[in-house]
Write a protein that holds these residues in place. Structure first.
Motif: not given
Length: 385
Positions: A145, A148, A150, A245, A247
Motif C-alpha cells: 500500500a 498510504e 503511516r 493509517t 493501510a
C-alpha cells in the motif's frame, strides 16, 4: 468483550470462548469517546466532561459539548460490567497466546500456548480475530500500500495526585500543542478525574515511538509549568500506540475467520478514537451473522476515510501543521458538527461545516497533489458493504 456481550444478548444459547494473552483483566487502560453512540457499557462510565479544550496554532478554544459530553471508561470498570453481561455463556482463558489460526473445511482450529508452555488446539465454527496490531504491521510493506501515510499515535499517561482546585473539573483538554515540537507532532492530553487527581498524557503522532522515560519527563515538565506542581505522586501509569493509517492492518476476513477491532480498521485513522466505533461494529457483526452475510466493512462513510487520508498525508509531509489544523477545527467548526464528525456519524451539513473550517489553500493543495493516486487507492480500498 464488546462483541461477546452483543452475541450473548442476541443469540440464545450461544457458547463463546475468549483467548487472551494478558494475565487477567487489565487495569491499565482508559477509553474515552463522545457520547454520540448508545452502548451496553454506559454503567462503566466513570467521568464526563461538558467542555473540551484545544490549544495550538494561535488558537485556544474551549467548546461546550452540548448533547454529547466527553466520557471516560476505565478498563477495570469495563471488565466488571462486561463480565456481568456475558455471564456463564462465555469462558475466558487468560495467559493464553494464539500461535496459529487454521481454517478447515468444517471449522477453525486455534492453537494456543499458555505461560507454562502448554499448547492446546480447539475447534470452533467461527473465529473473531481481535489480536493486537504490531508496529511492524503499521509501518508495513510499502509495496503493498505505497500510497498510504503511516503514522503512529503513541503516548504515555500518568494519573497524578494534585492539590484540590488545580484544574477545572468540567473541562477535558484534548490537545495542548504548547509543548516541545522538535521530535514531531506532540501534544498534552489532560483529564481531571477528581478534585485530587488528573490523568495527563504526553502524545505524539510520528513514524516511531519513544522510550517510557520520555513521556514521564514531558508530563512532569508540563504540570510544573502549567500548574506549578513539582514531583507529584504518580497513582497510575498507562501507555499505548494507535495506528494512524488506512493501510490494511491484518489479513482480510474469510468465511469463518473475521477480523475485529483495530485489526479490522475499526478505529478512526486520523484520531485513534475506537471505543464507539467498536460498539457500532459489534452490532453490525452480529447483524451479519444472524443474516448469513459476510463480515461488513469498517463502520464509517467512505468520504471520512478519504478525508482522513488527506489529513494524514498532510501531517506526514508537514508535522508542524497539526497545531493549526486541529486548533482551527475546534475554533471554527460548530461544536456538535465537529463532535459528530469525530465520532464517524456526521450529517451532510456536518461534513460541510468541518471541511469549511479547514485551512482552505492547504487542503486544496493536499487534495490535488496526487490526483492519479485516487483510482489506485479506490481499487485497493473498495467501499465497505
Amino acid at each position: 468483550m464488546s462483541v461477546a456481550a452483543e452475541l450473548v444478548a442476541r443469540v440464545p444459547g450461544i457458547q463463546i470462548s475468549i483467548f487472551d494473552a494478558a494475565p487477567g483483566p487489565i487495569d491499565t487502560k482508559t477509553w474515552c469517546s463522545w457520547s454520540v453512540t448508545e452502548h451496553r457499557f454506559e454503567s462503566a462510565v466513570s467521568s464526563r466532561w461538558n467542555r473540551a479544550r484545544v490549544r495550538g496554532g494561535g488558537f485556544d478554544t474551549t467548546i461546550d459539548t452540548g448533547r454529547y459530553p466527553y466520557a471516560c471508561i476505565r478498563s477495570r470498570d469495563f471488565f466488571r460490567v462486561a463480565n456481568d453481561q456475558i455471564d456463564d455463556r462465555c469462558s475466558i482463558t487468560w495467559s493464553s497466546r494464539v500461535l496459529r489460526i487454521e481454517e478447515q473445511a468444517d471449522g477453525v482450529d486455534i492453537l494456543t500456548i499458555n505461560d507454562d508452555g502448554r499448547r492446546q488446539t480447539d475447534r470452533f465454527d467461527l473465529v473473531l480475530d481481535g489480536r493486537s496490531v504490531t508496529r511492524q504491521a503499521v509501518s508495513g510493506d510499502d509495496a503493498h500500500a505505497p500510497l498510504e501515510p503511516r503514522l503512529i499515535q503513541h503516548f504515555g499517561g500518568f494519573e497524578l495526585e494534585v492539590p484540590a482546585g488545580t484544574v477545572a473539573l468540567d473541562t477535558a483538554t484534548l490537545m495542548d500543542f504548547e509543548v516541545d515540537q522538535s521530535s514531531g507532532t506532540h501534544f498534552m492530553y489532560v483529564l481531571p478525574l477528581s478534585e485530587r487527581s488528573m490523568l495527563v498524557e504526553s502524545t505524539y503522532m510520528t513514524r516511531a515511538g519513544y522510550a517510557p522515560a520520555d513521556y514521564e519527563r514531558n508530563v512532569l515538565a508540563y504540570v510544573s509549568r502549567e500548574f506549578g506542581i513539582e514531583s507529584p505522586r504518580i497513582l497510575y501509569r498507562e501507555s499505548g500506540a494507535l495506528p494512524m493509517t488506512l493501510a490494511p492492518l491484518g489479513p482480510a476476513s474469510t468465511g469463518r475467520v473475521w477480523t475485529i477491532g483495530t485489526r479490522a480498521g475499526v478505529g478512526r485513522a486520523s484520531s485513534g478514537y475506537a471505543f464507539d466505533a467498536i460498539q457500532r461494529d459489534s452490532r453490525r457483526v452480529v447483524d451479519a451473522l444472524l443474516a448469513g452475510r459476510r463480515r461488513p466493512g469498517a463502520p464509517r462513510l467512505p468520504v471520512l476515510s478519504l478525508l482522513d487520508r488527506v489529513l494524514l498525508s498532510w501531517l506526514e509531509a508537514d508535522d508542524a501543521a497539526a497545531p493549526q489544523i486541529f486548533g482551527r477545527l475546534f475554533a471554527k467548526c460548530p461544536p456538535e458538527s465537529l463532535i459528530r464528525f469525530l465520532s464517524d456519524q456526521p450529517t451532510p451539513l456536518d461534513l460541510w461545516n468541518t471541511m469549511w473550517a479547514m485551512p482552505k489553500l492547504q487542503t486544496m493543495m493536499h487534495t490535488s497533489l496526487t490526483p492519479s493516486a485516487w483510482p489506485r487507492i479506490a481499487k485497493s480500498h473498495p467501499v465497505p458493504a
